[in-house]
Design an enzyme around this catalytic site. Structure first.
Site, PDB file in Angstrom:
ATOM      1  N   ASP A   1      32.837  58.129  35.485  1.00 17.31           N
ATOM      2  CA  ASP A   1      33.324  56.768  35.217  1.00 17.31           C
ATOM      3  C   ASP A   1      34.184  56.865  33.958  1.00 17.31           C
ATOM      4  OD1 ASP A   1      33.726  54.184  34.337  1.00 17.31           O
ATOM      5  OD2 ASP A   1      31.707  53.502  34.853  1.00 17.31           O
TER       6      ASP A   1
ATOM      7  N   THR B   1      38.068  51.129  35.435  1.00 14.22           N
ATOM      8  CA  THR B   1      38.714  49.829  35.375  1.00 14.22           C
ATOM      9  C   THR B   1      40.196  50.101  35.122  1.00 14.22           C
ATOM     10  OG1 THR B   1      38.120  49.746  33.056  1.00 14.22           O
ATOM     11  CG2 THR B   1      36.781  48.423  34.552  1.00 14.22           C
TER      12      THR B   1
ATOM     13  N   LYS C   1      41.692  48.702  30.410  1.00 13.72           N
ATOM     14  CA  LYS C   1      41.295  49.181  29.071  1.00 13.72           C
ATOM     15  C   LYS C   1      42.435  50.048  28.532  1.00 13.72           C
ATOM     16  CE  LYS C   1      36.334  48.628  29.888  1.00 13.72           C
ATOM     17  NZ  LYS C   1      35.927  48.676  31.290  1.00 13.72           N
TER      18      LYS C   1
ATOM     19  N   TYR D   1      46.424  36.978  51.872  1.00 12.73           N
ATOM     20  CA  TYR D   1      45.181  37.651  52.273  1.00 12.73           C
ATOM     21  C   TYR D   1      45.508  38.941  52.998  1.00 12.73           C
ATOM     22  CZ  TYR D   1      40.641  35.636  51.364  1.00 12.73           C
ATOM     23  OH  TYR D   1      39.465  35.291  50.767  1.00 12.73           O
TER      24      TYR D   1
ATOM     25  N   ARG E   1      43.163  43.132  35.015  1.00  7.84           N
ATOM     26  CA  ARG E   1      41.731  43.268  35.285  1.00  7.84           C
ATOM     27  C   ARG E   1      41.607  43.834  36.691  1.00  7.84           C
ATOM     28  NH1 ARG E   1      39.221  41.510  30.435  1.00  7.84           N
ATOM     29  NH2 ARG E   1      37.330  41.921  31.586  1.00  7.84           N
TER      30      ARG E   1
ATOM     31  N   GLU F   1      42.920  41.644  54.152  1.00 13.45           N
ATOM     32  CA  GLU F   1      41.733  42.472  54.408  1.00 13.45           C
ATOM     33  C   GLU F   1      42.114  43.708  55.212  1.00 13.45           C
ATOM     34  OE1 GLU F   1      38.442  40.226  55.919  1.00 13.45           O
ATOM     35  OE2 GLU F   1      38.298  39.066  54.084  1.00 13.45           O
TER      36      GLU F   1
HETATM   37  N1  DSN Z   1      32.720  48.298  30.018  1.00 10.64           N
HETATM   38  C1  DSN Z   1      32.111  47.293  29.166  1.00 10.64           C
HETATM   39  C2  DSN Z   1      32.631  47.440  27.780  1.00 10.64           C
HETATM   40  O1  DSN Z   1      32.613  48.558  27.372  1.00 10.64           O
HETATM   41  O2  DSN Z   1      32.993  46.507  27.076  1.00 10.64           O
HETATM   42  C3  DSN Z   1      32.116  46.022  29.771  1.00 10.64           C
HETATM   43  O3  DSN Z   1      31.395  46.139  30.999  1.00 10.64           O
END
Ligand code: DSN
Length: 421
Positions: free
Chosen positions: A203, A229, A232, A57, A238, A59
């Site tokens: 984003d 994220t 991808k 942990y 993740r 924080e």
């Molecule tokens: N970002 C989405 C996608 O494109 O699959 C999932 O939230």
């Protein structure tokens, strides 16, 4: 060394779960994974994700934690931050968001009060839920204004963005999408944001790997805040991250913790550092460019076989096909394709007359196939298979024949991280 009751490996400790994980490993190997937001993380990334850092942990932030015992974790988190800063050339990075949606929520918390006006691309046009869409908390707690795409060419209508921004004066202006196959004009968005006094937030969840590899322009220097994220095109675990100018560093950090989250997921932080290290290698630029080259070849192959594509093609990693001229619902096509070994998602297309859960389109991407080493020659075959199934979604013989051809190609392109190569 003495063993404890917790030492047996998963296959002994919980054979049912071990079998399920193995089944998923095989599925990921045997199918063409073409959901554009998915990829294969490397073995090194997966090792860090499943490491003992999970047990700690932490924080707070490095040097200022609420728990003791951070001798290693502080170094891990600083390393992740430094590597991501170097990749993007930004002042400040926060690697603690649990994923993309929490990263975006932290941005709202940093800059907005409930009821403030925010602006983003509408979900039906290709935007993300968290850019203010009505069913999301971001559309419920803020007064959200959505911009879209033009009806004739399905490109972002910058005149509409400017007009809506002037009228509504949003606190935040989002630029970014999940189903938009074209390059984003960050400079134009920055000009609009400056004029109306909005914080421009890019984003780049889908395209962060392309930005690093210089296969898509970078928003850094134009958008004050950038979210992404990490699983991808970045090919990490993740997770999520927020990049920003120095002047916003404190607001962003406070919004992530203690504003929104508790302790960071340290194993994911380590895996982000590993992914950043991998993305800094020269071959990552070649990967990013090949993702785009593959998507272009795929798009050309689909158009040549009579499919209608939103915007007519692609500049990035994804292709959005409108199947309404074929008279085949997206869901019917996606299910038939999955049975044939090609995994896509059904997706709304701009101005869709069908419902989001049963829309007109399918969304396809090349990041995962490119990670497996597939190139233009394979993309031409993939286009042939997709068009064949779309034309005959209920023909069992066609599905069966295609499944065999797909399996043959998959066998020649081992996927990283699966331990099957
Ligand atoms: N970002 C989405 C996608 O494109 O699959 C999932 O939230």
């Amino acid at each position: 060394m003495a063993s404890t009751p917790f030492d047996p490996p998963l296959a002994i400790r919980d054979p049912d779960m071990a079998r399920l994980i193995d089944d998923e490993r095989v599925r990921q190997h045997q199918k063409l994974r073409m959901i554009p937001s998915e990829n294969y993380a490397s073995r090194a990334v997966l090792e860090a994700t499943g490491s003992v850092l999970n047990n700690k942990y932490s924080e707070g932030y490095a040097g200022k934690r609420y728990y003791e015992g951070q001798q290693i974790i502080d170094v891990v988190e600083r390393l992740a931050i430094d590597r991501v800063k170097a990749l993007f050339g930004v002042d400040h990075v926060n690697v603690q968001p649990y994923s993309g949606s929490p990263a975006n929520l932290a941005v709202y918390l940093a800059f907005c009060n409930p009821g403030d006006v925010v602006m983003g691309m509408g979900l039906p046009a290709g935007g993300h839920l968290t850019h203010g869409w009505s069913v999301s908390i971001t559309g419920k707690y803020f007064r959200s204004v959505a911009y879209g795409v033009r009806r004739d060419d399905h490109r972002i209508d910058l005149d509409e963005v400017r007009r809506l921004a002037r009228e509504s004066k949003p606190k935040i202006l989002w630029v970014g999408a999940t189903a938009y196959p074209r390059t984003l004009d960050y400079a134009a968005f920055a000009e609009i944001a400056r004029e109306v006094g909005a914080v421009l937030c890019a984003d780049i969840a889908h395209i962060s790997g392309l930005v690093i590899g210089r296969a898509h322009p970078s928003p850094v220097g134009l958008a004050e805040v950038v979210t992404s994220t990490t699983h991808k095109t970045f090919r990490g675990p993740r997770g999520g991250m927020i990049l920003c100018d120095a002047k916003h560093a404190s607001a962003i950090d406070k919004a992530v913790f203690p504003g929104l989250q508790g302790g960071p997921h340290n194993s994911n932080t380590a895996a982000i550092a590993v992914a950043a290290h991998e993305a800094a290698q020269p071959e990552f630029g070649a990967y990013a460019h090949q993702v785009v080259a593959n998507a272009k070849t795929l798009a050309e192959g689909l158009v040549a076989r009579g499919l209608s594509l939103v915007t007519g093609g692609t500049d990035n990693h994804l292709v959005l096909a409108d199947l309404s001229p074929k008279g085949v619902p997206g869901k019917v096509a996606a299910r038939a394709l999955d049975r044939a070994g090609v995994v896509v998602n059904y997706n709304s297309v701009p101005f869709d007359t069908r419902k989001p859960f049963d829309p007109s389109g399918i969304r396809l991407g090349t990041p995962a196939l490119t990670t497996r080493g597939m190139r233009e020659a394979e993309m031409s075959r993939v286009a042939e298979w997709i068009a064949r199934i779309v034309d005959h979604p209920e023909d069992e013989a066609t599905i069966e024949r295609t499944r065999g051809e797909v399996a043959e190609v998959c066998a020649s392109f081992p996927a990283p991280g699966l331990g099957l190569d």
